[in-house]
Scaffold this active site. Structure first.
Site, mmCIF file in Angstrom:
data_model
loop_
_atom_site.group_PDB
_atom_site.id
_atom_site.type_symbol
_atom_site.label_atom_id
_atom_site.label_comp_id
_atom_site.label_asym_id
_atom_site.label_seq_id
_atom_site.Cartn_x
_atom_site.Cartn_y
_atom_site.Cartn_z
ATOM 1 C CE LYS A 178 -1.984 2.370 3.275
ATOM 2 N NZ LYS A 178 -1.946 3.778 2.650
ATOM 3 N N GLY A 231 7.118 5.356 7.785
ATOM 4 C CA GLY A 231 6.139 6.360 7.952
ATOM 5 C C GLY A 231 6.466 7.156 9.331
ATOM 6 C CB SER A 232 4.231 9.099 11.207
ATOM 7 O OG SER A 232 3.086 8.201 11.340
ATOM 8 C CB THR A 233 7.408 7.915 15.705
ATOM 9 O OG1 THR A 233 8.650 8.009 15.020
ATOM 10 C CG2 THR A 233 7.470 7.217 16.952
ATOM 11 C CD GLU A 253 14.027 1.454 8.439
ATOM 12 O OE1 GLU A 253 14.323 2.547 9.052
ATOM 13 O OE2 GLU A 253 14.418 0.235 8.628
ATOM 14 C CB CYS A 287 13.183 9.957 7.113
ATOM 15 S SG CYS A 287 13.787 8.910 5.984
ATOM 16 C CD GLU A 389 9.486 13.213 11.511
ATOM 17 O OE1 GLU A 389 8.359 12.604 11.685
ATOM 18 O OE2 GLU A 389 10.477 12.697 10.874
HETATM 19 P P1 NAD Z 1 2.187 8.189 8.098
HETATM 20 O O1 NAD Z 1 2.671 7.266 9.097
HETATM 21 O O2 NAD Z 1 1.240 8.949 8.230
HETATM 22 O O3 NAD Z 1 1.654 7.033 6.828
HETATM 23 C C1 NAD Z 1 2.639 6.157 6.366
HETATM 24 C C2 NAD Z 1 1.714 5.108 5.512
HETATM 25 O O4 NAD Z 1 1.327 4.383 6.424
HETATM 26 C C3 NAD Z 1 0.854 5.650 4.585
HETATM 27 O O5 NAD Z 1 0.732 4.678 3.480
HETATM 28 C C4 NAD Z 1 -0.467 5.529 5.483
HETATM 29 O O6 NAD Z 1 -1.690 5.246 4.889
HETATM 30 C C5 NAD Z 1 -0.198 4.345 6.246
HETATM 31 N N1 NAD Z 1 -0.826 4.443 7.716
HETATM 32 C C6 NAD Z 1 -0.990 5.221 8.271
HETATM 33 N N2 NAD Z 1 -1.667 4.901 9.625
HETATM 34 C C7 NAD Z 1 -1.648 3.622 9.634
HETATM 35 C C8 NAD Z 1 -2.034 2.346 10.402
HETATM 36 N N3 NAD Z 1 -2.464 2.770 11.590
HETATM 37 N N4 NAD Z 1 -1.801 1.320 9.937
HETATM 38 C C9 NAD Z 1 -1.513 0.930 9.013
HETATM 39 N N5 NAD Z 1 -0.900 1.715 8.004
HETATM 40 C C10 NAD Z 1 -0.902 3.073 8.349
HETATM 41 O O7 NAD Z 1 3.584 8.922 7.675
HETATM 42 P P2 NAD Z 1 3.674 9.813 6.483
HETATM 43 O O8 NAD Z 1 2.954 11.305 6.870
HETATM 44 O O9 NAD Z 1 3.060 9.416 4.887
HETATM 45 O O10 NAD Z 1 5.103 9.900 6.344
HETATM 46 C C11 NAD Z 1 5.794 11.171 7.145
HETATM 47 C C12 NAD Z 1 6.833 10.241 8.057
HETATM 48 O O11 NAD Z 1 7.393 9.023 7.615
HETATM 49 C C13 NAD Z 1 7.714 11.013 8.833
HETATM 50 O O12 NAD Z 1 7.332 10.913 10.099
HETATM 51 C C14 NAD Z 1 8.969 10.632 8.339
HETATM 52 O O13 NAD Z 1 9.957 10.641 9.170
HETATM 53 C C15 NAD Z 1 8.756 9.017 8.040
HETATM 54 N N6 NAD Z 1 9.704 8.385 7.105
HETATM 55 C C16 NAD Z 1 10.539 7.553 7.717
HETATM 56 C C17 NAD Z 1 11.587 6.974 6.828
HETATM 57 C C18 NAD Z 1 12.406 6.362 7.352
HETATM 58 O O14 NAD Z 1 13.444 5.449 6.684
HETATM 59 N N7 NAD Z 1 12.854 6.107 8.732
HETATM 60 C C19 NAD Z 1 11.586 7.543 5.432
HETATM 61 C C20 NAD Z 1 10.711 8.205 5.104
HETATM 62 C C21 NAD Z 1 9.665 8.778 5.931
#
Ligand code: NAD
Length: 485
Positions: A178, A231-233, A253, A287, A389
């Site tokens: 996804k 994605g996000s923490t 990650e 990130c 962040e």
């Molecule tokens: P997000 O967590 O909102 O979403 C990431 C993905 O997860 C999306 O596809 C979203 O639809 C899905 N998602 C959201 N909540 C979910 C849940 N409860 N269960 C399953 N899937 C869920 O993050 P974002 O706003 O898309 O991205 C930004 C974040 O990603 C920032 O915190 C950034 O630091 C982090 N990031 C980390 C890395 C790394 O390698 N560590 C790389 C890129 C981005």
């Protein structure tokens, strides 16, 4: 092959394009224009169920397909990504708001590199053997896990999506993937590419939808045995709480608040050029961007003057214009969050040295979401601005007197993804690199990536490592066989 971005995006399940079963869609908005330009499926549990069925049916054949054949199909996907560079780059820019030159130079080439790298990697993957002198021989075999879930964010859409999918497929798994609902287009176009490349039906299934509906249905499905998430923490924590009691393998990650430590003996020009990039590339939405800049006191004023002058000169403009250094912020939600963080920094007593404002463009981008590169000083290490962040074009600067103080400031964070160290003193570089609590350290460079190296963070930045053998190990289960001699 005629690849075009459609007005209505479809899911890719069991080798064909399908509308979401529930018939629901979300608007897909171009953040540079503020206009809706396509519809994205708002998939749910029913779509996940169908995709899992297709993946389970495909698994016995795919998992026993010779590595050489998997290598060949994944390489074909890489080639088709390269052949369609322009269409994919335009789709990435329209979805995300990043400059088109950046999509062409970084995002799309990296997506094909991911496929090529893991296609080759699986041809060289090997396992261990442990000999017990004259008693027994142990050998380890590594088998694909089965059906796995890959969930990725919006900041580097196709780049991070393929970083997960490629090793999962190379290792012989079937995948339910996804992309972010905010940037779905290149993942859709990848579906078409996979069909053209001859990837067997059901081996990769791409579902579009939001986190709470579609993402959590993937995470909680009992037949999906491993989850690779970027994605996000916040979302990572939710995913861990669902996956842990189900004993799923999880790779997380997550976010970062990366320190950029600048000593007085640095190579000034290179440091300055790179620090502008590590602060504001992709509108600060990487990130790995260095958002806390720590500068040795003796060069603090000189650094501040030049950094501010140069940041003010970065052109914020239409992502389609080659002269734009900064494009649009990805979504209205995120735009409001970044502006809220700038307001908070002021409330906390910070001084805005550069930027801090919305940029209003004219013409095609008059309703776009643009923010000036922003530099803030005067805040201590424990305030929210320096702890949370922001993930936008906003950095803070702080000064330090000694190496110990630099380390203390660097490590005052709940995150530990990456850090950058600028010094010409090799001993100090090694010493500081060893003491910073981050998974990825760059010395006198930034974002220089060798795909074989372990990639991931300490503390709230995640669990596990991606890249190289780490990724192939994550996507396989080791099994030890002991034979008594
Ligand atoms: P997000 O967590 O909102 O979403 C990431 C993905 O997860 C999306 O596809 C979203 O639809 C899905 N998602 C959201 N909540 C979910 C849940 N409860 N269960 C399953 N899937 C869920 O993050 P974002 O706003 O898309 O991205 C930004 C974040 O990603 C920032 O915190 C950034 O630091 C982090 N990031 C980390 C890395 C790394 O390698 N560590 C790389 C890129 C981005």
């Amino acid at each position: 092959m005629n690849l075009t971005a459609p007005a209505t995006i479809a899911n890719y399940i069991g080798g064909s394009l399908q509308a979401p079963i529930g018939g629901k869609y979300m608007d897909n908005i171009n953040p540079a224009t503020g206009k809706v330009y396509s519809q994205t499926p708002d998939s749910d549990m029913k779509d996940v169920e169908e995709a899992v069925g297709a993946a389970k049916a495909a698994f016995p054949t795919w998992s026993t397909t010779p590595a050489e054949e998997r290598f060949s199909i994944l390489n074909k996907i890489a080639q088709l990504i390269d052949d369609n560079l322009n269409v994919l780059a335009m789709a990435e820019t329209n979805d995300n708001g990043k400059p088109l030159w950046l999509s062409k130079m970084v995002d799309i080439p990296r997506a094909s590199s991911n496929f090529r790298f893991f296609a080759t990697g699986i041809m060289h993957f090997s396992t261990e053997s442990h000999n017990m002198e004259n008693k027994a021989i142990n050998y380890t075999i590594r088998q694909p896990i089965g059906v796995v879930g890959c969930i990725s964010p919006w900041n580097l859409p196709l780049y991070l999506f393929t970083w997960k999918i490629a090793p999962a497929l190379a290792a012989g798994n079937c995948v339910i993937a996804k992309p972010s609902e905010v940037t779905p287009m290149t993942a859709y176009l990848l579906s078409i590419i996979c069909m053209k490349a001859g990837l067997p039906a059901g081996v990769l299934n791409i579902l579009h939808g939001g986190g709470p509906n579609c993402g959590s249905a993937i995470v909680s499905h009992p037949d999906i045995k491993a989850i690779s998430f970027t994605g996000s923490t916040r979302a990572g924590r939710d995913i861990a709480s669902i996956a842990a009691p189900m004993f799923k393998k999880v790779s997380l990650e997550l976010g970062g608040k990366n320190p950029n430590i600048i000593f007085a003996d640095c190579d000034w020009d290179k440091m300055m050029r790179t620090t502008l990039q590590s602060s504001f590339s992709n509108q600060g939405q990487i990130c790995l961007c260095g958002s806390r800049i720590l500068v040795e006191e003796s060069i603090y004023e000189k650094f501040k003057a030049e950094f501010v002058t140069r940041a003010k000169k970065l052109t914020v403009g239409d992502p389609l214009d080659d002269t734009s250094r900064q494009g649009a912020i990805v979504s209205k939600l995120h735009f409001d969050k970044v502006l809220g963080c700038i307001a908070l920094a002021k409330e906390e007593g910070g001084t805005v040295l550069a930027g801090g404002n919305v940029v209003k463009l004219t013409g095609r981008c008059e309703d776009g979401l643009f923010i000036e590169p922003t530099i803030i000083e005067g805040l201590g290490p424990n305030c929210r601005t320096n702890m949370e962040e922001i993930f936008g074009p906003v950095v803070t600067i702080q000064s330090f007197k000694t190496e110990d103080e630099a380390l203390q400031l660097a490590n005052t964070s709940d995150y530990g993804l990456s850090a950058t160290i600028w010094t010409q003193d090799v001993s100090r570089a090694n010493r500081v690199a060893g003491k910073v609590h981050s998974g990825i350290i760059w010395v006198n460079c930034w974002l220089l990536r060798d795909l074989r190296t372990p990639f991931g963070g300490f503390k709230n930045s995640g669990v596990g490592r991606e890249g190289g053998w780490d990724a192939l190990r994550f996507f396989t289960e080791p099994k030890n066989v002991c034979i008594e001699l």
